[in-house]
Design an enzyme around this catalytic site. Structure first.
Site, short mmCIF file in Angstrom:
data_model
loop_
_atom_site.label_atom_id
_atom_site.label_comp_id
_atom_site.label_asym_id
_atom_site.label_seq_id
_atom_site.Cartn_x
_atom_site.Cartn_y
_atom_site.Cartn_z
N GLY A 71 0.82 -1.20 0.00
CA GLY A 71 0.00 0.00 0.00
C GLY A 71 0.86 1.25 0.00
CB SER A 201 -2.21 -2.94 1.09
OG SER A 201 -1.29 -3.79 1.73
CG HIS A 203 -0.38 -6.61 4.63
ND1 HIS A 203 -0.39 -6.30 5.97
CD2 HIS A 203 0.00 -5.48 4.00
CE1 HIS A 203 -0.02 -5.04 6.12
NE2 HIS A 203 0.23 -4.52 4.95
CB CYS A 337 0.84 1.12 9.59
SG CYS A 337 -0.24 -0.18 9.06
N1 PLP Z 1 -2.75 3.31 3.91
C1 PLP Z 1 -3.50 2.94 4.95
C2 PLP Z 1 -4.81 3.63 5.20
C3 PLP Z 1 -3.08 1.92 5.81
O1 PLP Z 1 -3.83 1.56 6.85
C4 PLP Z 1 -1.84 1.29 5.54
C5 PLP Z 1 -1.33 0.26 6.47
O2 PLP Z 1 -1.83 0.12 7.56
C6 PLP Z 1 -1.10 1.70 4.42
C7 PLP Z 1 -1.58 2.71 3.63
C8 PLP Z 1 0.20 1.05 4.07
O3 PLP Z 1 -0.01 -0.23 3.56
P1 PLP Z 1 1.20 -1.31 3.52
O4 PLP Z 1 1.35 -1.82 4.90
O5 PLP Z 1 0.73 -2.35 2.56
O6 PLP Z 1 2.39 -0.58 3.04
#
Ligand code: PLP
Length: 395
Positions: A71, A201, A203, A337
């Site tokens: 993501g 994304s 996962h 995250c």
């Molecule tokens: N955007 C949002 C709203 C998210 O919640 C996250 C991850 O929690 C991401 C982007 C990033 O995704 P990734 O973990 O696949 O890089």
């Protein structure tokens, strides 16, 4: 000990069917999709099938799907790729204060390069104002990026209305939506919603880590941010993650095949959880709209179906998190995250939550695997731990 995993906004368990498919690809169909022999052709077929499948779910063209590594990369590609390709038209960008760091830090980078960014605030439920959006659009605005579902409190932005408004003012402004927390929970048709770029994304949808995709409207200009062998029409070089791509596509099908039913169940469980948790003394649920005139629309009443942000007065989030972990209940403190560092949450600050409560906020996030029994157990443990932990703090 039984494990009750309530941290599905951080990541999800891979569906067994997805793991089996990926295992077959790793062990048998491991060719490089760029190779000219039959192993390469088989690998290429998985990519084509995934593009066909994902584009059907979104009702877009297969060639508008670009595979990325996550993501974060989709978000970076959308913002940086779009800003670089359109810089001559203007240097003004708009986003919100409650975006994921994948957006906020990419915007910071663009600010260093000379772009100007407007950050929209939200109300105390975490929802942007369309009037503020309208008033922020300028002559030189080239891109608006708004997340669909917030990862910390589950607020849902009026994406369709925002898309209409942006295009009404200037149809050349590019509209990006971070759908990492909403894909697999909502029906999203970018073409009907005026969305030009959409990040997803793997996962977060019971697919594997290390894979994501970006929908790119074929009419818009975007520049690559990764350079190399020219795969994916030169837009994103690097040998494709075939098993990841096929796994993500399979997981998406499994969710969308049963979407209405699963989402209905999730809302039932979310409501059940909110009723129970908010009856605990000095425990507050953050960002629930709750003021809908339309009783039919669960999104207007409860926000996203899977995220619940809870502040437990006087107990620091990591203390509550580890106490629950002792009983096999997994939750997260703020946004999982954003590394292990404690940074004050931009979302919780933006909704005006008292800083003391921000430090005492934990996030529960549900999945299709979550049951009412799981919730009963988590609530039972909270009822057990909260008075005990407060006894020491409040003395
Ligand atoms: N955007 C949002 C709203 C998210 O919640 C996250 C991850 O929690 C991401 C982007 C990033 O995704 P990734 O973990 O696949 O890089």
């Amino acid at each position: 000990m039984k494990e009750i995993y309530l941290d599905n906004s951080a990541t999800t368990q891979v569906f067994p069917e997805v793991a089996r498919l990926m295992s077959k690809i790793y062990e048998e169909d491991y060719g490089n999709p760029s190779s000219m022999h039959s192993k390469g052709i088989i690998a290429e077929r998985y990519i084509k099938d995934a593009k066909d499948n994902l584009s059907k779910i979104l009702k877009v063209n297969a060639k508008e799907i670009l595979f990325t590594s996550c993501g974060t990369e989709s978000d970076n590609m959308a913002l940086i790729g779009c800003a670089h390709a359109n810089a001559r038209k203007g240097k003004h960008l708009i986003t919100t204060k409650i975006e994921h760091p994948a957006i906020l830090n990419a915007m910071k980078q663009l600010e260093e390069e000379g772009f100007k960014v407007t950050y929209l605030g939200t109300d105390n439920k975490g929802i942007i104002s369309l009037d503020e959006l309208r008033n922020s659009i300028k002559e030189d605005t080239i891109l608006v990026s708004i997340m669909h579902v917030n990862n910390e409190i589950g607020s849902v932005q009026p994406i369709k209305e925002a898309g209409e408004l942006i295009k009404e003012i200037n149809k050349d402004i590019i509209f990006h939506v971070d759908a990492v927390q909403s894909f697999g929970k909502f029906i999203i048709h970018p073409k009907k919603m005026n969305i030009d770029l959409l990040s997803v994304s793997g996962h977060k949808i019971h697919g594997p880590k290390g894979i994501g995709f970006l929908y790119i409207n074929e009419k818009i200009k975007i520049k690559p941010i990764i350079f190399g062998g020219g795969q994916q029409n030169g837009l994103r070089s690097g040998t494709e993650n075939v098993a990841g791509i096929a796994g993500m596509s399979k997981a998406a099908s499994m969710l969308y095949d049963n979407l209405a039913n699963d989402v209905k169940n999730l809302y039932e469980i979310k409501k059940y959880f909110i009723d129970k948790v908010s009856s605990i003394e000095d425990v507050f649920v953050n960002g629930i709209p709750n003021n809908s005139e339309c009783e039919e629309d669960m999104t207007k009443i409860l926000g996203a179906p899977h995220v619940i942000s809870v502040s437990v007065k006087d107990i620091r989030s990591e203390v509550m998190l580890h106490a629950l972990e002792e009983s096999g209940v997994f939750v997260s403190a703020g946004s999982a995250c954003s590394t292990h560092k404690r940074v004050p949450s931009a979302t919780l600050s933006a909704i005006g939550l008292d800083p003391k409560l921000i430090e005492s906020t934990i996030r529960f996030s549900l999945s299709v695997h979550t049951t009412k029994e799981d919730i009963d157990f988590a609530i039972e443990k909270m009822n057990e731990y909260i008075p005990m932990l407060r006894k020491y703090i409040r003395r």
